[in-house]
Scaffold this motif. Structure first.
Motif, mmCIF file in Angstrom:
data_model
loop_
_atom_site.group_PDB
_atom_site.id
_atom_site.type_symbol
_atom_site.label_atom_id
_atom_site.label_comp_id
_atom_site.label_asym_id
_atom_site.label_seq_id
_atom_site.Cartn_x
_atom_site.Cartn_y
_atom_site.Cartn_z
ATOM 1 N N MET B 1 0.846 -1.202 0.000
ATOM 2 C CA MET B 1 0.000 0.000 0.000
ATOM 3 C C MET B 1 0.881 1.252 0.000
ATOM 4 O O MET B 1 1.792 1.368 0.816
ATOM 5 C CB MET B 1 -0.855 -0.034 1.275
ATOM 6 C CG MET B 1 -2.012 0.952 1.226
ATOM 7 S SD MET B 1 -2.805 1.047 2.827
ATOM 8 C CE MET B 1 -3.598 -0.569 2.932
ATOM 9 N N ASN B 2 0.615 2.161 -0.948
ATOM 10 C CA ASN B 2 1.450 3.365 -0.948
ATOM 11 C C ASN B 2 1.009 4.339 0.155
ATOM 12 O O ASN B 2 -0.028 4.161 0.785
ATOM 13 C CB ASN B 2 1.482 4.026 -2.338
ATOM 14 C CG ASN B 2 0.129 4.576 -2.741
ATOM 15 O OD1 ASN B 2 -0.599 5.097 -1.900
ATOM 16 N ND2 ASN B 2 -0.210 4.438 -4.014
ATOM 17 N N SER B 3 1.827 5.390 0.345
ATOM 18 C CA SER B 3 1.585 6.249 1.505
ATOM 19 C C SER B 3 0.329 7.108 1.359
ATOM 20 O O SER B 3 -0.297 7.490 2.341
ATOM 21 C CB SER B 3 2.800 7.135 1.765
ATOM 22 O OG SER B 3 2.903 8.075 0.726
ATOM 23 N N LEU B 4 -0.066 7.423 0.100
ATOM 24 C CA LEU B 4 -1.297 8.197 -0.091
ATOM 25 C C LEU B 4 -2.510 7.382 0.334
ATOM 26 O O LEU B 4 -3.389 7.859 1.042
ATOM 27 C CB LEU B 4 -1.431 8.638 -1.560
ATOM 28 C CG LEU B 4 -2.667 9.479 -1.881
ATOM 29 C CD1 LEU B 4 -2.653 10.803 -1.128
ATOM 30 C CD2 LEU B 4 -2.787 9.746 -3.384
ATOM 31 N N ASN B 5 -2.516 6.118 -0.130
ATOM 32 C CA ASN B 5 -3.597 5.221 0.282
ATOM 33 C C ASN B 5 -3.663 5.092 1.795
ATOM 34 O O ASN B 5 -4.729 5.108 2.394
ATOM 35 C CB ASN B 5 -3.382 3.830 -0.323
ATOM 36 C CG ASN B 5 -4.110 3.691 -1.654
ATOM 37 O OD1 ASN B 5 -4.902 4.562 -2.010
ATOM 38 N ND2 ASN B 5 -3.817 2.629 -2.379
ATOM 39 N N GLN B 6 -2.480 4.924 2.375
ATOM 40 C CA GLN B 6 -2.391 4.774 3.822
ATOM 41 C C GLN B 6 -2.975 6.001 4.525
ATOM 42 O O GLN B 6 -3.737 5.891 5.487
ATOM 43 C CB GLN B 6 -0.912 4.590 4.227
ATOM 44 C CG GLN B 6 -0.691 4.439 5.721
ATOM 45 C CD GLN B 6 -1.397 3.206 6.282
ATOM 46 O OE1 GLN B 6 -1.241 2.095 5.770
ATOM 47 N NE2 GLN B 6 -2.216 3.405 7.319
ATOM 48 N N LYS B 7 -2.619 7.191 4.002
ATOM 49 C CA LYS B 7 -3.084 8.439 4.601
ATOM 50 C C LYS B 7 -4.611 8.552 4.491
ATOM 51 O O LYS B 7 -5.289 8.955 5.432
ATOM 52 C CB LYS B 7 -2.421 9.626 3.884
ATOM 53 C CG LYS B 7 -2.375 10.845 4.747
ATOM 54 C CD LYS B 7 -1.477 11.905 4.193
ATOM 55 C CE LYS B 7 -1.554 13.123 5.119
ATOM 56 N NZ LYS B 7 -0.836 14.253 4.584
ATOM 57 N N MET B 8 -5.131 8.182 3.311
ATOM 58 C CA MET B 8 -6.584 8.256 3.122
ATOM 59 C C MET B 8 -7.301 7.292 4.045
ATOM 60 O O MET B 8 -8.363 7.604 4.586
ATOM 61 C CB MET B 8 -6.939 7.976 1.661
ATOM 62 C CG MET B 8 -6.683 9.184 0.781
ATOM 63 S SD MET B 8 -7.098 8.881 -0.932
ATOM 64 C CE MET B 8 -8.891 8.850 -0.855
ATOM 65 N N ASN B 9 -6.716 6.123 4.233
ATOM 66 C CA ASN B 9 -7.295 5.152 5.161
ATOM 67 C C ASN B 9 -7.308 5.697 6.587
ATOM 68 O O ASN B 9 -8.272 5.515 7.322
ATOM 69 C CB ASN B 9 -6.510 3.838 5.126
ATOM 70 C CG ASN B 9 -7.044 2.918 4.045
ATOM 71 O OD1 ASN B 9 -8.156 3.098 3.568
ATOM 72 N ND2 ASN B 9 -6.230 1.933 3.663
ATOM 73 N N ASP B 10 -6.192 6.355 6.953
ATOM 74 C CA ASP B 10 -6.089 6.929 8.298
ATOM 75 C C ASP B 10 -7.171 7.982 8.520
ATOM 76 O O ASP B 10 -7.822 8.008 9.571
ATOM 77 C CB ASP B 10 -4.709 7.589 8.506
ATOM 78 C CG ASP B 10 -3.615 6.544 8.630
ATOM 79 O OD1 ASP B 10 -3.970 5.349 8.731
ATOM 80 O OD2 ASP B 10 -2.429 6.923 8.603
ATOM 81 N N ILE B 11 -7.344 8.861 7.499
ATOM 82 C CA ILE B 11 -8.351 9.929 7.614
ATOM 83 C C ILE B 11 -9.743 9.325 7.742
ATOM 84 O O ILE B 11 -10.543 9.722 8.583
ATOM 85 C CB ILE B 11 -8.284 10.889 6.386
ATOM 86 C CG1 ILE B 11 -6.981 11.700 6.430
ATOM 87 C CG2 ILE B 11 -9.484 11.825 6.349
ATOM 88 C CD1 ILE B 11 -6.716 12.523 5.185
#
Lengths: 102, 102
Positions: B1-11
Motif C-alpha cells: 500500500m502506498n503512503s497516499l492510500n495509507q493516509k486516506m485510510n487513516d483519515i
C-alpha cells in the motif's frame, strides 16, 4: 384610569423591565424584539442595525420554526443559538421574538 | 500500500471514530454528516430520516452562514443549535457539516 388601561400599563412596564434586565447581563451587546411579522417592537441597538438584524433573524427563525414542525408537527422551536467566531446570537420565539446579541 | 492510500485510510478511520464517539454520548439520538452541497456522507439514522433531515439542515445552515457573513464578512458561523420542546439539533459547519440530534 380604568382597569384595562392599568393592565396594559403594567404589561408594558414588565416588558420594558425584561428588556432592561437582559440588556444588563454581562456580555450582552443588544436586545431586539420583533413581532411575528418581523416588525421591530423595541431594540437597544441603533435603528439601522436593528432593522437589518431584525429582518435577517426573522427569516432565519421562520426557517427554524418550519424545520422543527416539519420533523414533528407537534413539536415547537424554543431557542435558536448561532455561535460565530466573534459573536453569539440567541433567538427566543414566542408571542414576540427576542433576539439577543452577545 | 502506498503512503497516499495509507493516509486516506487513516483519515477515513479517524472520521469514522469521531462519528462513533459523538454517537456514543449520552442522549445523542443520531449523527448526520453532509458535504457542503448537502449530499449525505454518513449517518447513524435510517436512510429516509437522514436524507430529509440532511436537506432541511443544509438549507438552514446555509441561511445561518449567510446571516453571520451579512453582519460581518470577516466573521464565520461556528455552531448552530436549535432547541425545541422534544429535541435539540446541533449543526457544526466545516469541510463537512455535522448534524447532531439529541
Amino acid at each position: 384610569m380604568n382597569s384595562l388601561n392599568q393592565k396594559m400599563n403594567d404589561i408594558h412596564h414588565e416588558f420594558e423591565e425584561t428588556v432592561k434586565r437582559i440588556q444588563s447581563h454581562n456580555g450582552v451587546d443588544g436586545v431586539i424584539v420583533v413581532n411575528n411579522n418581523g416588525d421591530l417592537i423595541t431594540s437597544t441597538l441603533d435603528m439601522r442595525s436593528s432593522v437589518s438584524y431584525g429582518e435577517l433573524m426573522s427569516t432565519l427563525a421562520e426557517n427554524a420554526i418550519g424545520f422543527v414542525r416539519n420533523l414533528d408537527p407537534s413539536n415547537e422551536l424554543t431557542v435558536l443559538r448561532m455561535g460565530s467566531k466573534r459573536r453569539e446570537v440567541l433567538v427566543a420565539p414566542g408571542k414576540f421574538r427576542l433576539n439577543i446579541f452577545f
